[in-house]
Design a protein around this motif. Structure first.
Motif, PDB file in Angstrom:
ATOM      1  N   LEU A  31       0.807  -1.210   0.000  1.00 14.96           N
ATOM      2  CA  LEU A  31       0.000   0.000   0.000  1.00 14.96           C
ATOM      3  C   LEU A  31       0.840   1.259   0.000  1.00 14.96           C
ATOM      4  O   LEU A  31       0.534   2.218  -0.715  1.00 14.96           O
TER       5      LEU A  31
ATOM      6  N   ASP B  65     -12.113   7.302  -7.475  1.00 15.34           N
ATOM      7  CA  ASP B  65     -11.966   5.843  -7.449  1.00 15.34           C
ATOM      8  C   ASP B  65     -11.211   5.338  -8.675  1.00 15.34           C
ATOM      9  O   ASP B  65     -11.128   4.143  -8.908  1.00 15.34           O
TER      10      ASP B  65
ATOM     11  N   PHE C 286      -6.337   3.264  -9.786  1.00 15.23           N
ATOM     12  CA  PHE C 286      -6.170   3.223  -8.335  1.00 15.23           C
ATOM     13  C   PHE C 286      -7.309   3.982  -7.663  1.00 15.23           C
ATOM     14  O   PHE C 286      -7.726   5.046  -8.135  1.00 15.23           O
ATOM     15  N   ASN C 287      -7.768   3.448  -6.561  1.00 10.85           N
ATOM     16  CA  ASN C 287      -8.800   4.132  -5.776  1.00 10.85           C
ATOM     17  C   ASN C 287      -8.093   5.089  -4.832  1.00 10.85           C
ATOM     18  O   ASN C 287      -7.683   4.726  -3.723  1.00 10.85           O
TER      19      ASN C 287
ATOM     20  N   SER D 270      -9.558   5.600  -1.179  1.00 11.20           N
ATOM     21  CA  SER D 270      -9.291   4.535  -0.202  1.00 11.20           C
ATOM     22  C   SER D 270      -7.844   4.560   0.248  1.00 11.20           C
ATOM     23  O   SER D 270      -7.542   4.405   1.444  1.00 11.20           O
ATOM     24  N   ILE D 271      -6.921   4.764  -0.708  1.00 10.63           N
ATOM     25  CA  ILE D 271      -5.502   4.747  -0.361  1.00 10.63           C
ATOM     26  C   ILE D 271      -5.172   5.865   0.615  1.00 10.63           C
ATOM     27  O   ILE D 271      -4.436   5.676   1.592  1.00 10.63           O
TER      28      ILE D 271
ATOM     29  N   VAL E  93     -11.789  -0.604   2.377  1.00 13.59           N
ATOM     30  CA  VAL E  93     -11.180  -0.246   1.090  1.00 13.59           C
ATOM     31  C   VAL E  93     -11.695  -1.201   0.018  1.00 13.59           C
ATOM     32  O   VAL E  93     -11.520  -2.421   0.143  1.00 13.59           O
ATOM     33  N   ASN E  94     -12.339  -0.651  -0.985  1.00 12.34           N
ATOM     34  CA  ASN E  94     -12.783  -1.465  -2.122  1.00 12.34           C
ATOM     35  C   ASN E  94     -11.941  -1.051  -3.335  1.00 12.34           C
ATOM     36  O   ASN E  94     -12.359  -0.277  -4.182  1.00 12.34           O
ATOM     37  N   GLU E  95     -10.738  -1.577  -3.390  1.00 13.09           N
ATOM     38  CA  GLU E  95      -9.790  -1.151  -4.423  1.00 13.09           C
ATOM     39  C   GLU E  95     -10.115  -1.773  -5.780  1.00 13.09           C
ATOM     40  O   GLU E  95      -9.910  -1.167  -6.808  1.00 13.09           O
TER      41      GLU E  95
ATOM     42  N   PHE F 150      -6.264  -2.885 -10.042  1.00  9.56           N
ATOM     43  CA  PHE F 150      -5.364  -1.760 -10.312  1.00  9.56           C
ATOM     44  C   PHE F 150      -4.085  -2.305 -10.940  1.00  9.56           C
ATOM     45  O   PHE F 150      -3.767  -3.493 -10.819  1.00  9.56           O
TER      46      PHE F 150
ATOM     47  N   THR G 176     -10.016  -6.029  -1.686  1.00  7.61           N
ATOM     48  CA  THR G 176     -10.791  -5.307  -0.667  1.00  7.61           C
ATOM     49  C   THR G 176     -10.074  -5.439   0.676  1.00  7.61           C
ATOM     50  O   THR G 176      -9.418  -6.454   0.952  1.00  7.61           O
TER      51      THR G 176
END
Length: 696
Positions: A6, A90, A130-131, A134-135, A150-152, A155, A204
């Motif tokens: 991350l 997102d 990339f979201n 969330s990051i 986090v619903n990534e 990516f 996620t």
């Protein structure tokens, strides 16, 4: 996972680059060998005899995740957490490169073809989908013990460094004066220096601040994750001892391009030699509009024996586990890990380029350019950011200046400036916007040195449009049809030999340098003769007298020029001897008196005969008979002889009065044609007569 995955994603996403090189400079017709970067056709029909690039470097930074003001960025107390401006979505993306053009050169092969050999080193990073929301929130939520999800999803991030050695061939494909087309192809050998990528699939992360209870009844946060993380890289890319070795990685690529030029004033750029051969000026831009289309970076590099690590992160770990992650070994202990050795294929950032250039005049241009990525987001895919640029520029042989205005897919509107001054080129596609915008999401700069050898305009000392080396008289202006020499005047008549129809014989200008002649031989020279091909008298300006009615009497003498007549009657038609005229003649004739018994005319008859002569002259072409008659007194023979004598006497008087003898005939009838009875005196007097009648 902040230690390995991350945090790495956050770092990459916060520093991203845009993948276009030498913004502004590549629109210049004097970019030389550098032009193969955007379109390999550029080097054909260029302004260079040869061009040698010593070194050039271009670096670009742009993103749609983080922005910062220039004053904050250069400040010594800059703090990312407080000064950075985040644009979170997102679907945050990045794409960028550093492009170094090493020793390269181009030269011409004949009149229509050109070749370039170039070296190039490139580093490229790209990331998609990339979201960012969330990051950015994940680490803060864990530190503050707040629940977070986090619903990534999916990516992609990848980086690639490689070198190129390329060969470009470009050639004119069509040149029909107003329309010009050229094409080019670059073939590139690729040597890979390193390649790595990270891919997430259905990722996620659910952080529960009170997720687990410890033996002492206290709680600790838990991190529940799902999905897969894939990390691929060249085998020697990240050795523990940092002793880097060049991987076994090679590949090939190519670029293809075409350029069309509309040249409505083509003839203005053509030089005609003394031998009549036409040469197009190589040192001039000849187009009014130019359009370029190219496809670049088609190909890939294959990395032999690369490693691909796969992590199935379907697991729940505690916050302590998360805090203790230091390297990939820790990840392997927490998640299901597999590793495979395989060949990795790193595709190049294929892009489509369209370019339109308008020549406003010989020095000012307006260029529109667009670069569109031909790669979709995917695993280990390098993808350029789309860009649209409008660049006004001033351009000359030794100096150019550019003001590009660009709209980038990720970083928005940017305004830059650049220049070329002889061997130096330097600039930035974002120079002006960097210092004027409150939020910088992109910045770039480029610079380089080259050795340009331009085409020069053929020397023409006398300015007659014929180059000295093809001019028979290089210091005296003259027409091409006389080998570049001025026309002479061999006969000195002031008519130059090219216009003198008699160059060796003096003559007046109005007769094209030839002396006047007398074509019809009437002693009147043609310049004064109104009928130079037909002889005529001087008094009629050299023209023959006209005879409009064709009666052989020239109009100047013809009293009836439009009516056919006779010469004797001055060109007028003869009058007819009518019955009235005939009667008048005979009335006069009756009064002609003779001596009794003789043929002697009495004097009192003279006026009558003069009147008869006047009448006969009125009819010059008429012939008449003079007839003598007697009565019956005397013998027949005597009367016959007397009538003949009297007719002859009248004929002779008329001839003496000017009547042509050929017009008159005398004849005697004696007593044979009485017009009254001879029994009486009155009748005999009527029979003694002379008649003048029109000859039949």
């Amino acid at each position: 996972m902040k230690k390995v995955v991350l945090v790495a994603i956050i770092m990459i996403a916060s520093l991203t680059a845009k993948a276009q090189s030498y913004v502004g400079f590549l629109t210049d017709n004097y970019s030389g060998v550098n032009g193969v970067i955007s379109n390999p056709a550029n080097i054909a029909d260029s302004r260079f005899k040869t061009d040698i690039n010593l070194v050039g470097a271009s670096a670009f930074l742009a993103n749609d995740y983080v922005g910062v003001g220039y004053s904050d960025l250069v400040s010594s107390d800059f703090d990312y957490d407080t000064d950075a401006i985040l644009t979170l979505s997102d679907n945050n993306n990045f794409s960028g490169n550093v492009d170094v053009l090493g020793p390269s050169f181009m030269f011409n092969v004949g009149k229509k073809s050109s070749i370039a050999i170039f070296t190039r080193a490139r580093t490229f990073v790209t990331g998609n989908e990339f979201n960012g929301e969330s990051i950015d929130d994940l680490d803060e939520s864990i530190d503050e013990s707040q629940d977070f999800i986090v619903n990534e999803g999916d990516f992609y991030a990848s980086g690639h460094g490689w070198a190129e050695v390329g060969l470009t061939y470009a050639q004119e494909l069509m040149n029909n004066e107003e329309h010009f087309l050229k094409g080019g192809l670059s073939f590139k050998y690729l040597k890979g220096f390193g390649n790595a990528y990270v891919t997430g699939r259905n990722v996620t992360i659910d952080y529960d601040a009170d997720g687990a209870t410890l033996p002492n009844n206290s709680t600790i946060g838990t991190l529940t994750s799902t999905g897969d993380l894939i990390y691929g890289r060249a085998d020697r890319y990240d050795g523990d001892d940092y002793d880097y070795e060049v991987p076994d990685a090679n590949g090939f690529g190519f670029d293809l391009g075409f350029v069309y030029e509309w040249r409505p004033d083509y003839e203005d750029y053509v030089v005609t030699g003394a031998d009549g051969e036409k040469t197009v000026m190589k040192d001039k831009n000849k187009y009014k509009l130019k359009f370029g289309l190219s496809l670049t970076d088609i190909g890939s590099v294959t990395y032999k024996g690369s490693l691909v690590d796969s992590y199935n992160i379907n697991n729940t770990i505690t916050q302590d586990d998360y805090d203790n992650i230091e390297d990939s070994e820790d990840l392997r202990n927490l998640y299901t890990f597999t590793q495979t050795a395989d060949d990795l294929k790193a595709g190049l950032p294929t892009a489509l380029h369209f370019n339109a250039d308008w020549s406003i005049n010989n020095s000012f241009y307006l260029n529109f350019n667009t670069d569109l990525s031909m790669r979709s987001a995917g695993e280990n895919n390098l993808r350029t950011a789309n860009v649209f640029s409008l660049t006004p520029r001033f351009e000359s042989k030794w100096f150019s200046f550019y003001l590009p205005v660009s709209s980038y897919q990720y970083s928005g509107l940017q305004v830059g400036a650049g220049l070329r001054a002889g061997p130096l080129y330097i600039g930035s596609g974002s120079l002006i916007s960097t210092f004027t915008k409150n939020e910088i999401q992109g910045a770039d700069v480029y610079a380089g040195l080259k050795v340009p050898v331009y085409y020069g305009q053929p020397k023409d000392s006398d300015g007659d449009g014929i180059p000295n080396k093809e001019d028979g008289c290089p210091k005296k202006a003259g027409p091409i049809e006389n080998n570049g020499c001025p026309w002479g005047d061999a006969d000195g008549d002031s008519v130059l030999d090219n216009k003198d129809q008699c160059p060796d014989e003096a003559g007046p200008v109005e007769n094209n340098g030839c002396p006047w002649i007398d074509s019809d031989g009437d002693t009147l020279l043609d310049n004064e003769d109104q009928c130079p091909d037909v002889a005529g008298p001087l008094e009629n300006n050299g023209c023959p007298w006209a005879d409009s009615d064709g009666d052989s009497v020239f109009d100047k003498d013809d009293e009836c020029p439009n009516e056919m007549g006779t010469v004797a009657n001055n060109g007028c038609p003869e009058p007819e001897v009518t019955a009235e005229v005939q009667k008048s003649l005979n009335e006069y004739a009756k009064t002609i008196l003779f001596t009794t018994g003789k043929s002697t005319l009495k004097d009192e008859s003279t006026p009558v005969l003069v009147d008869i002569i006047r009448i006969l002259n009125e009819y010059p072409n008429a012939n008449f008979t003079i007839e003598g008659h007697t009565d019956s007194i005397g013998s027949v023979a005597t009367n016959q002889k007397l009538s003949e004598s009297r007719a002859q006497a009248v004929l002779q008087f008329l001839i003496d009065g000017g009547i042509l003898p050929s017009r008159l005939t005398a004849i005697g009838y004696g007593e044979s044609k009485p017009i009254a009875t001879n029994m009486y005196k009155d009748g005999r007097q009527k029979n003694r007569r002379v008649e003048i009648n029109l000859a039949q």
